[in-house]
Design an enzyme around this catalytic site. Structure first.
Site, PDB file in Angstrom:
ATOM      1  N   ASP A  62       0.854  -1.188   0.000  1.00  0.00           N
ATOM      2  CA  ASP A  62       0.000   0.000   0.000  1.00  0.00           C
ATOM      3  C   ASP A  62       0.890   1.238   0.000  1.00  0.00           C
ATOM      4  O   ASP A  62       2.102   1.134   0.150  1.00  0.00           O
ATOM      5  CB  ASP A  62      -0.933   0.018   1.231  1.00  0.00           C
ATOM      6  N   ASP A  64       1.503   4.868   1.741  1.00  0.00           N
ATOM      7  CA  ASP A  64       1.190   5.779   2.847  1.00  0.00           C
ATOM      8  C   ASP A  64       1.830   7.126   2.566  1.00  0.00           C
ATOM      9  O   ASP A  64       2.931   7.206   2.015  1.00  0.00           O
ATOM     10  CB  ASP A  64       1.733   5.217   4.166  1.00  0.00           C
ATOM     11  N   ASP A 156      10.275   2.893  13.022  1.00  0.00           N
ATOM     12  CA  ASP A 156      10.922   1.726  13.627  1.00  0.00           C
ATOM     13  C   ASP A 156      12.283   1.388  13.008  1.00  0.00           C
ATOM     14  O   ASP A 156      13.314   1.460  13.666  1.00  0.00           O
ATOM     15  CB  ASP A 156       9.976   0.506  13.639  1.00  0.00           C
TER      16      ASP A 156
END
Ligand code: ATP
Ligand code: MG
Length: 449
Positions: A62, A64, A156
């Site tokens: 996807d 983002d 992260d």
């Protein structure tokens, strides 16, 4: 060029001719959102996995988007959008068959509270303004939103913190992610131990992306997972379930679970699941083969797969010594087996229903079908697609007996090819029956008179 951010350094920037990320590979809808934000005067970046995957020449799952526009401002730009999330609000822009997620750059490195801080709407879909936190929203949000640099530093992994700026098609790297991408290295942004203490789920993610990308963990990240693995027991169950589902959908589940197990995360993250990796991993390899082959495997199927080893033990126990299976008792035991773990994992009622009936249907498929009506009843049940996938996966992995597989395949084929809406004539293989001899009734003595 190695730079450390937050010390007034500037990021490493690759101009368009210096990288391979082509706009043609970005979905037209995501591009539309990027351009509209840009034209309205906001920063508009492609962020996260989309940039990572495109630079690696892979197709992103996807797209983002990160921006300095506030959620209300984004909402105003797109009629087809909705603000979601409680503590940290972001905007989903809806297109046919695609949702583009737009989040405002964020400063807070704090761990997310629940799934809706990261993947709002997937596990739980709440409206934005739920009155869950005291204090005026503006004050709360002023502390939350930040600069692009801060946003990169709260992410992260370094390879997940790259930005693609649609205003000049450059790549912006605040955290040395490009170098790690080139070398094939999984490295936490910042101090690994600190980042795992903030949010233990990041340990699972580090290992997951290592497997998915075929990358090596750098030594500090590796040592920190060994040191911090027990913290995973404190993570919010919904977030663990989210990562678990992501792993099952990835096509790399067997490798990921092997790593989670090796670092001692698996048993601590899902203590209520009976996870015997020797039996689970071959099953997951079968799931992976399907996903990699482009098949869509329902979530209810993949979760039910995790219960197959326990299910097969239960079945063996309840039919030992040639005992006939008592349906009601079996269903009770099956429910008792599924309920605690699925409740903890927040499995929806619908998925539970499909798992429960799907697993039960497997008890009927141990032997070849003996009546057409039996096949029709089973195949018309709403849980049949789950049951059939479980049957195929379980027999492929050698966990379930495949004795009746051919006979069932033929029968199911006949249903599939049969006329729609009509009950097809199912020809099942003749099943040898021991014929019971009819006891003759004593002949009535005929009246003679
Ligand atoms: P994919 O969608 O292919 O699994 P992704 O990198 O896009 O990969 P997502 O789970 O969609 O992963 O998350 C989007 C981004 O959000 C990540 O790339 C990362 O930058 C950030 N992110 C996600 N989870 C965390 C976390 N626990 N801590 C910090 N940042 C995170
Ligand atoms: Mg993503």
């Amino acid at each position: 060029m190695k730079r450390h951010a937050l010390d007034n350094a500037s990021p490493r920037v690759l101009t368009r001719p210096e990288h391979c990320l082509s706009r043609k590979r970005i979905s037209p809808n995501a591009l539309k959102v990027l351009y509209r934000l840009h034209r309205a005067g906001y920063l508009a970046y492609l962020v996260g996995g989309g940039v990572r995957d495109l630079l690696l020449g892979r197709d992103p799952k996807d797209f983002d988007i990160g921006t300095n526009a506030r959620p209300e401002e984004v909402r105003r730009l797109f009629k087809n959008s909705r603000i979601i999330g409680r503590r940290f609000r972001l905007v989903h822009v809806f297109f046919r068959g695609e949702v583009v997620e737009v989040s405002t750059f964020r400063a807070s490195p704090e761990p997310p509270e629940g799934p809706d801080d990261w993947k709002e709407g997937e596990l739980e879909d709440r409206e934005a303004d739920a009155p869950d936190e005291p204090g005026p929203k503006a004050v709360r949000e002023d502390n939350t939103y930040g600069t692009p640099e801060e946003d990169a530093w709260r992410r992260d992994l370094t390879i997940n913190a790259l930005f693609y700026d649609v205003s000049d098609f450059s790549i912006i790297d605040w955290v040395n992610g490009l170098e790690d991408l080139e070398r094939g290295t999984i490295r936490m942004v910042g101090s690994p131990e600190k980042r795992f203490e903030e949010d233990p789920v990041r340990m699972m993610r580090a290992l997951e992306y290592g497997v998915r990308m075929g990358f090596e963990l750098e030594p500090e990240t590796n040592a920190a997972i060994h040191a911090c693995h027990a913290l995973i027991a404190e993570a919010v169950p919904a977030r663990l379930t989210y990562e678990l589902m992501e792993s099952l959908r990835s096509g790399y589940a067997a490798g990921i679970w092997e790593q989670w197990d090796r670092y001692g995360l698996l048993g601590k993250a899902f203590p209520e699941l009976d996870l015997d990796c020797d039996r689970i991993l071959p099953l997951l390899s079968c799931v992976d083969a399907r996903v990699s082959g482009g098949a869509r495997v329902a979530d209810a199927t993949t979760i039910a797969v995790l219960f197959l080893p326990e299910f097969s033990r239960l079945l063996a126990e309840m039919t030992s010594d040639g005992q006939r299976l008592a349906n009601a008792e079996f269903l009770d035991r099956l429910r008792a087996m599924l309920e605690p773990a699925t409740a903890h994992m927040m499995v929806s009622n619908q998925s539970f229903h499909q798992m429960y009936h799907g697993l039960f249907a497997l008890t009927k498929m141990r032997r070849p079908p003996d009546r057409g009506r039996q096949v029709l009843k089973l195949t018309r049940h709403e849980s049949f697609p789950v049951a059939w996938s479980l049957f195929e996966i379980g027999t492929e992995a050698g966990l379930l007996s495949g004795e009746a597989r051919d006979a069932w395949s033929r029968a199911v084929d006949q249903v599939r090819k049969g006329p729609e809406g009509k009950a097809p004539e199912i020809v099942v293989d003749p099943v040898k029956r021991t014929r019971r001899r009819r006891r003759r009734r004593p002949r009535r003595r005929e009246a003679t008179s």
